[in-house]
Every structure is written in structure tokens, then in C-alpha cells.
Scaffold this motif. Structure first.
Motif, PDB file in Angstrom:
ATOM      1  N   LEU A   1      -7.088   8.316  -0.856  1.00  0.00           N
ATOM      2  CA  LEU A   1      -7.503   8.024   0.510  1.00  0.00           C
ATOM      3  C   LEU A   1      -7.961   6.582   0.649  1.00  0.00           C
ATOM      4  N   GLY A   2      -8.686   6.089  -0.361  1.00  0.00           N
ATOM      5  CA  GLY A   2      -9.150   4.704  -0.328  1.00  0.00           C
ATOM      6  C   GLY A   2      -8.015   3.695  -0.352  1.00  0.00           C
ATOM      7  N   ALA A   3      -6.891   4.093  -0.955  1.00  0.00           N
ATOM      8  CA  ALA A   3      -5.707   3.222  -0.983  1.00  0.00           C
ATOM      9  C   ALA A   3      -4.851   3.406   0.269  1.00  0.00           C
ATOM     10  N   GLY A   4      -5.329   4.227   1.213  1.00  0.00           N
ATOM     11  CA  GLY A   4      -4.604   4.410   2.470  1.00  0.00           C
ATOM     12  C   GLY A   4      -3.464   5.396   2.395  1.00  0.00           C
ATOM     13  N   CYS A   5      -3.455   6.264   1.370  1.00  0.00           N
ATOM     14  CA  CYS A   5      -2.333   7.194   1.201  1.00  0.00           C
ATOM     15  C   CYS A   5      -2.373   8.311   2.241  1.00  0.00           C
ATOM     16  N   LEU A   6      -1.186   8.802   2.551  1.00  0.00           N
ATOM     17  CA  LEU A   6      -1.015   9.949   3.441  1.00  0.00           C
ATOM     18  C   LEU A   6      -0.214  11.024   2.722  1.00  0.00           C
ATOM     19  N   ASP A   7      -0.295  12.245   3.216  1.00  0.00           N
ATOM     20  CA  ASP A   7       0.553  13.301   2.686  1.00  0.00           C
ATOM     21  C   ASP A   7       2.022  12.914   2.910  1.00  0.00           C
ATOM     22  N   ALA A   8       2.836  13.129   1.897  1.00  0.00           N
ATOM     23  CA  ALA A   8       4.230  12.680   1.959  1.00  0.00           C
ATOM     24  C   ALA A   8       5.145  13.639   2.707  1.00  0.00           C
ATOM     25  N   GLY A   9       4.578  14.633   3.375  1.00  0.00           N
ATOM     26  CA  GLY A   9       5.386  15.534   4.174  1.00  0.00           C
ATOM     27  C   GLY A   9       6.046  14.815   5.341  1.00  0.00           C
ATOM     28  N   LYS A  10       7.218  15.285   5.730  1.00  0.00           N
ATOM     29  CA  LYS A  10       7.993  14.634   6.787  1.00  0.00           C
ATOM     30  C   LYS A  10       7.219  14.569   8.100  1.00  0.00           C
ATOM     31  N   LYS A  11       6.527  15.652   8.456  1.00  0.00           N
ATOM     32  CA  LYS A  11       5.792  15.698   9.718  1.00  0.00           C
ATOM     33  C   LYS A  11       4.711  14.619   9.753  1.00  0.00           C
ATOM     34  N   THR A  12       3.946  14.497   8.663  1.00  0.00           N
ATOM     35  CA  THR A  12       2.858  13.516   8.612  1.00  0.00           C
ATOM     36  C   THR A  12       3.396  12.093   8.657  1.00  0.00           C
ATOM     37  N   LEU A  13       4.445  11.820   7.899  1.00  0.00           N
ATOM     38  CA  LEU A  13       4.983  10.460   7.852  1.00  0.00           C
ATOM     39  C   LEU A  13       5.640  10.077   9.177  1.00  0.00           C
ATOM     40  N   SER A  14       6.327  11.012   9.811  1.00  0.00           N
ATOM     41  CA  SER A  14       6.935  10.725  11.112  1.00  0.00           C
ATOM     42  C   SER A  14       5.854  10.426  12.151  1.00  0.00           C
ATOM     43  N   GLN A  15       4.758  11.178  12.083  1.00  0.00           N
ATOM     44  CA  GLN A  15       3.641  10.934  12.990  1.00  0.00           C
ATOM     45  C   GLN A  15       3.026   9.562  12.739  1.00  0.00           C
ATOM     46  N   ALA A  16       2.908   9.180  11.455  1.00  0.00           N
ATOM     47  CA  ALA A  16       2.350   7.875  11.121  1.00  0.00           C
ATOM     48  C   ALA A  16       3.218   6.743  11.673  1.00  0.00           C
ATOM     49  N   ILE A  17       4.535   6.914  11.603  1.00  0.00           N
ATOM     50  CA  ILE A  17       5.459   5.881  12.074  1.00  0.00           C
ATOM     51  C   ILE A  17       5.454   5.780  13.602  1.00  0.00           C
TER      52      ILE A  17
END
Length: 281
Positions: A179-195
Motif C-alpha cells: 500500500l505504501g508503494a501505491g499498489c492496487l489489486d491486479a484484478g481487471k475491475k480495480t485496474l480499469s477503475q484506476a485508469i
């Protein structure tokens, strides 16, 4: 210094116009050496954070400084927040906590790193997915995508979120570091939301655990898992991201005449031994 200048010149000569080369030589002063070593150990030892904290708590309990009830309540509270608090599925924590700060630059100094961006700067207003190879055993590769003097100069105005496997956010120590390195769950839903929703760029290690298991520090062959990994490319296409390939290799290879570039078109020579890059399904 002359050797460094000559190495930079041959890298630039063999690369497209606009290429930028950054070097992070080992610090030789007592303070500098201590600082870079501590930062590198911290960045590579997050799997040991939980056992270390557990040992400290056990010692405090054994000496009577902390009661078993207090430790039990703290453990219960921590477990509860792990279950209920899931920032990795939303915006995550700020990557500036660990990734985009001087700590990461010192990690690069420890590894005597050479970082190369091939070609001119990319548009900070664009959308990007950085695909990094190889995975390696630890997440030290994250250091090469951070820092103030490194990433801030190679890709000014651009930050990125690492995608990490979901279980990492349920392992004490690994959770906080990720979390401190800014990581997110690598699931498609989470990454698409991040983008799309949070306007964030993404960095992934497509080879995953299969590629990690192929790591062999005694071999001159680096095996990459690529052929059956298409999910990251689909994610980029569906969300309008440009793919940026990244290759990590030993920094002293950049001093050889036939060094590899980030596109992987040339071979690496290390101590006059050919280093091949092969694909594994």
C-alpha cells in the motif's frame, strides 16, 4: 568518470534520439553506504516485517512490559481492519509514501543502477500501461519505477500504480509495504477503475509467479513468460492505454558494447558471457 561517460555515449549512440541515461553509482562514504544498505534491505525484506514485529511483541510479553491481553486486542483490531479496510480495491494509498521519494533513489544507488528511457519523453497527459520483465524473486524491480532523481527525470509529470496479486494485501507487513508503494489489486475491475475513474497509469509484471519461479541467478539465461500472457495487453487496449515495455537487467551489462535496450532488441554481455533472453509458455 571517463568510463561512465564512454558508457553513456555508446548507449546513446545505439538508441533512438531523445534517449536519456541515468546512473546511480554506489555511495562510498560511510554515511552514504549505510543509508543505501538500510534502504535496500528495507525495500527487499517486507516479507520479514511481520515475523520481526511478532518477535518484538513476544519479547515484550515475555519480559512483562506488555500484557497478553493488550497484544490480543491489538491483533484482533489489526485483523478486523485487514478484513474491513480495502483501499487496494479503490484509490489505494499515495505512491509518494514509499515509491516516489528519495528512499527509492538510495535503493538504486545500492544496486549501482543504470536506468535508460529509450526515445524522447512521453506525453504526461496520455494513458500508459508499463509492462515490466522479468518478475524476479522480490519486488525490488519497483525501485526502478520510482524515486525522485530517477522516475521524475525519465518520465516527468507521470506516475503509475503497480498492480499486485490480491493475497498480498492480507499478509501483514507485505500489505503495508504494498500500500505504501501505491499498489492496487491486479484484478481487471480495480485496474480499469484506476485508469478511467482515477486517471492513473498502471505498471504490471505480466510474467507473474510462473516467471518468478524461473529466476536463476547462477544462469546466464533469463527466461520470460510471455506467450500466454495477453490479459495486460487486452486491459491496455480496452482502456485506451499505450503499452510501454520495460526490461530489467544487471546494471554492469549496460557498460558492455552489445548491451540490451529496453525493447530487448539486442543481447546483453556480462563479463564477456552472452546473456540470452528466452520465452517460456
Amino acid at each position: 568518470e571517463r568510463r561512465t561517460m564512454a558508457s553513456n555515449e555508446h548507449i546513446l549512440k545505439a538508441s533512438p534520439p531523445g534517449t536519456k541515461v541515468l546512473r546511480f553509482p554506489r555511495l562510498t562514504s560511510a554515511a552514504g553506504n549505510a543509508l543505501q544498505t538500510v534502504c535496500a534491505l528495507f525495500f527487499a525484506s517486507y516479507f520479514f516485517f511481520a515475523p520481526a514485529i511478532g518477535a518484538i511483541l513476544a519479547a515484550l510479553w515475555w519480559t512483562g512490559l506488555v500484557s497478553g491481553l493488550a497484544i490480543g486486542c491489538a491483533f484482533a483490531g489489526y485483523t478486523l481492519q485487514v478484513i474491513l479496510y480495502a483501499p487496494h480495491r479503490n484509490r489505494g494509498w499515495s505512491p509518494h509514501l514509499l515509491l516516489y521519494n528519495p528512499l527509492t533513489d538510495y535503493v538504486l544507488h545500492y544496486y549501482d543502477a543504470v536506468c535508460v528511457r529509450e526515445g524522447p519523453e512521453i506525453d504526461p497527459s496520455g494513458r500508459y500501461l508499463f509492462a515490466c520483465y522479468p518478475h524476479g524473486v522480490y519486488g525490488v524491480c519497483r525501485a526502478f519505477s520510482g524515486g525522485i532523481k530517477n522516475w521524475g527525470q525519465l518520465y516527468p509529470g507521470i506516475t503509475s500504480r503497480w498492480g499486485s496479486f490480491g493475497m498480498a494485501f492480507y499478509i501483514p507487513g507485505v500489505r503495508e509495504f504494498s500500500l505504501g508503494a501505491g499498489c492496487l489489486d491486479a484484478g481487471k475491475k480495480t485496474l480499469s477503475q484506476a485508469i478511467n475513474k482515477h486517471k492513473q497509469n498502471i505498471t504490471l509484471l505480466p510474467g507473474g509467479i510462473d516467471e518468478m519461479q524461473l529466476t536463476d541467478g547462477t544462469s546466464n539465461v533469463t527466461q520470460l513468460v510471455m506467450e500466454d500472457r495477453k490479459g495486460y495487453a487486452k486491459l491496455a487496449i480496452e482502456n485506451g492505454c499505450d503499452l510501454v515495455p520495460c526490461l530489467l537487467y544487471t546494471s554492469d551489462a549496460a557498460d558492455e558494447e552489445d548491451s540490451v535496450d529496453l525493447g530487448g532488441r539486442r543481447i546483453i554481455k556480462k563479463k564477456n558471457v552472452r546473456r540470452d533472453y528466452t520465452e517460456k509458455k
